[in-house]
Design a protein around this motif. Structure first.
Motif, PDB file in Angstrom:
ATOM      1  N   VAL A  26       3.048   4.452  14.335  1.00 45.50           N
ATOM      2  CA  VAL A  26       3.782   5.145  15.223  1.00 45.50           C
ATOM      3  C   VAL A  26       5.101   3.815  14.805  1.00 45.50           C
ATOM      4  O   VAL A  26       5.152   2.912  14.926  1.00 45.50           O
ATOM      5  CB  VAL A  26       3.376   5.207  16.451  1.00 45.50           C
ATOM      6  CG1 VAL A  26       4.477   5.293  17.964  1.00 45.50           C
ATOM      7  CG2 VAL A  26       1.726   6.536  16.483  1.00 45.50           C
ATOM      8  N   ASN A  27       5.796   5.140  15.040  1.00 47.71           N
ATOM      9  CA  ASN A  27       7.596   4.079  14.007  1.00 47.71           C
ATOM     10  C   ASN A  27       7.632   2.580  13.791  1.00 47.71           C
ATOM     11  O   ASN A  27       7.700   1.869  13.293  1.00 47.71           O
ATOM     12  CB  ASN A  27       7.670   3.573  15.842  1.00 47.71           C
ATOM     13  CG  ASN A  27       8.027   4.223  17.225  1.00 47.71           C
ATOM     14  OD1 ASN A  27       8.696   5.495  16.621  1.00 47.71           O
ATOM     15  ND2 ASN A  27       7.940   4.188  17.507  1.00 47.71           N
ATOM     16  N   ARG A  28       6.549   2.768  12.519  1.00 46.56           N
ATOM     17  CA  ARG A  28       6.235   2.730  10.942  1.00 46.56           C
ATOM     18  C   ARG A  28       4.975   1.632  11.547  1.00 46.56           C
ATOM     19  O   ARG A  28       4.463   0.670  10.539  1.00 46.56           O
ATOM     20  CB  ARG A  28       7.432   1.734  10.053  1.00 46.56           C
ATOM     21  CG  ARG A  28       8.792   3.325  10.266  1.00 46.56           C
ATOM     22  CD  ARG A  28       8.434   2.857   9.166  1.00 46.56           C
ATOM     23  NE  ARG A  28       9.270   4.008   9.113  1.00 46.56           N
ATOM     24  CZ  ARG A  28       9.704   4.908   7.683  1.00 46.56           C
ATOM     25  NH1 ARG A  28       9.071   5.987   7.854  1.00 46.56           N
ATOM     26  NH2 ARG A  28      10.541   5.955   7.758  1.00 46.56           N
ATOM     27  N   MET A  29       4.432   0.709  12.490  1.00 46.20           N
ATOM     28  CA  MET A  29       3.482   0.502  13.293  1.00 46.20           C
ATOM     29  C   MET A  29       2.651   0.772  12.583  1.00 46.20           C
ATOM     30  O   MET A  29       1.828   2.136  12.972  1.00 46.20           O
ATOM     31  CB  MET A  29       3.806   0.473  14.173  1.00 46.20           C
ATOM     32  CG  MET A  29       4.194  -0.966  14.333  1.00 46.20           C
ATOM     33  SD  MET A  29       4.972  -1.423  15.999  1.00 46.20           S
ATOM     34  CE  MET A  29       3.730  -2.154  16.760  1.00 46.20           C
ATOM     35  N   SER A  30       1.143   0.722  11.706  1.00 46.96           N
ATOM     36  CA  SER A  30       0.106   0.678  11.596  1.00 46.96           C
ATOM     37  C   SER A  30      -1.200   0.632  12.514  1.00 46.96           C
ATOM     38  O   SER A  30      -0.933   0.191  13.265  1.00 46.96           O
ATOM     39  CB  SER A  30      -0.780   0.126   9.745  1.00 46.96           C
ATOM     40  OG  SER A  30       0.129   0.169   9.252  1.00 46.96           O
ATOM     41  N   LEU A  31      -2.037   1.728  12.614  1.00 49.72           N
ATOM     42  CA  LEU A  31      -2.753   1.664  13.174  1.00 49.72           C
ATOM     43  C   LEU A  31      -4.043   2.023  12.702  1.00 49.72           C
ATOM     44  O   LEU A  31      -4.504   2.746  11.798  1.00 49.72           O
ATOM     45  CB  LEU A  31      -2.541   3.573  14.313  1.00 49.72           C
ATOM     46  CG  LEU A  31      -1.070   3.429  15.214  1.00 49.72           C
ATOM     47  CD1 LEU A  31      -0.986   5.122  15.960  1.00 49.72           C
ATOM     48  CD2 LEU A  31      -0.980   2.662  16.487  1.00 49.72           C
ATOM     49  N   SER A  32      -5.109   1.854  13.451  1.00 51.19           N
ATOM     50  CA  SER A  32      -6.266   2.160  13.159  1.00 51.19           C
ATOM     51  C   SER A  32      -6.948   3.364  13.937  1.00 51.19           C
ATOM     52  O   SER A  32      -6.694   3.633  14.763  1.00 51.19           O
ATOM     53  CB  SER A  32      -6.980   0.927  13.399  1.00 51.19           C
ATOM     54  OG  SER A  32      -6.958   0.957  14.750  1.00 51.19           O
ATOM     55  N   PHE A  62       8.230   8.047  15.765  1.00 49.49           N
ATOM     56  CA  PHE A  62       8.039   8.517  14.203  1.00 49.49           C
ATOM     57  C   PHE A  62       7.044   8.588  14.120  1.00 49.49           C
ATOM     58  O   PHE A  62       6.144   7.225  14.045  1.00 49.49           O
ATOM     59  CB  PHE A  62       8.996   7.712  13.254  1.00 49.49           C
ATOM     60  CG  PHE A  62       8.272   8.354  11.355  1.00 49.49           C
ATOM     61  CD1 PHE A  62       9.037   9.359  11.135  1.00 49.49           C
ATOM     62  CD2 PHE A  62       7.325   7.541  11.176  1.00 49.49           C
ATOM     63  CE1 PHE A  62       8.799   9.667   9.934  1.00 49.49           C
ATOM     64  CE2 PHE A  62       7.411   7.650   9.908  1.00 49.49           C
ATOM     65  CZ  PHE A  62       8.193   8.998   9.142  1.00 49.49           C
ATOM     66  N   ILE A  63       6.117   9.567  13.874  1.00 47.42           N
ATOM     67  CA  ILE A  63       4.572  10.018  13.926  1.00 47.42           C
ATOM     68  C   ILE A  63       3.880  10.121  12.901  1.00 47.42           C
ATOM     69  O   ILE A  63       4.455  11.395  11.944  1.00 47.42           O
ATOM     70  CB  ILE A  63       4.079   9.669  14.732  1.00 47.42           C
ATOM     71  CG1 ILE A  63       4.318   9.685  16.111  1.00 47.42           C
ATOM     72  CG2 ILE A  63       2.306  10.221  15.294  1.00 47.42           C
ATOM     73  CD1 ILE A  63       3.780  10.353  17.898  1.00 47.42           C
TER      74      ILE A  63
END
Length: 125
Positions: A26-32, A62-63
């Motif tokens: 989400v917004n170029r930040m990684s999620l587990s 941005f997803i």
């Protein structure tokens, strides 16, 4: 809202098909990735429309995601990007997903979709 309705066929499900949505960034930040219940409403080799109770506020973010889906007893995991969101009734939300598939993956999905069309489980639009 960005749409790409240039592909020759879009297949609409006779009954929505259960799937899981996995958010990867989400917004170029990684999620587990936690799997979120959803339903596929229609699909093509380039994208799909899914429905979920989760409100992602996709117009503000941005997803990137993965769609976990079973077609004709074969399990698929399709990477994609959420391009639009439509709120239906305050409880359900439709999402347009642009699928990021290789040519081989596009051919695999076409084979599966043609099989489902032959079984009259989906409608060619």
């Amino acid at each position: 809202m960005i749409t790409r309705r240039k592909e020759p066929f879009r297949y609409s499900m006779q009954e929505p098909v259960e799937c899981q949505l996995e958010l990867t960034t989400v917004n170029r930040m990684s999620l587990s990735g936690k799997l979120i219940p959803a339903q596929v409403i229609d699909i093509s080799k380039n994208g799909c429309k899914i429905r979920s109770a989760l409100d992602l506020k996709a117009s503000e973010h941005f997803i990137e995601c993965r769609i976990h889906l079973r077609l004709n007893e074969q399990q698929f995991i399709f990477p994609g990007q959420i391009r639009w969101q439509r709120n239906l009734d305050g409880f359900s939300h439709d999402y347009g997903i642009h699928l990021l598939l290789t040519e081989d993956e596009k051919e695999q999905i076409n084979v599966q979709l043609r099989g489902l069309a032959a079984e009259r489980k989906i409608i060619v639009m």
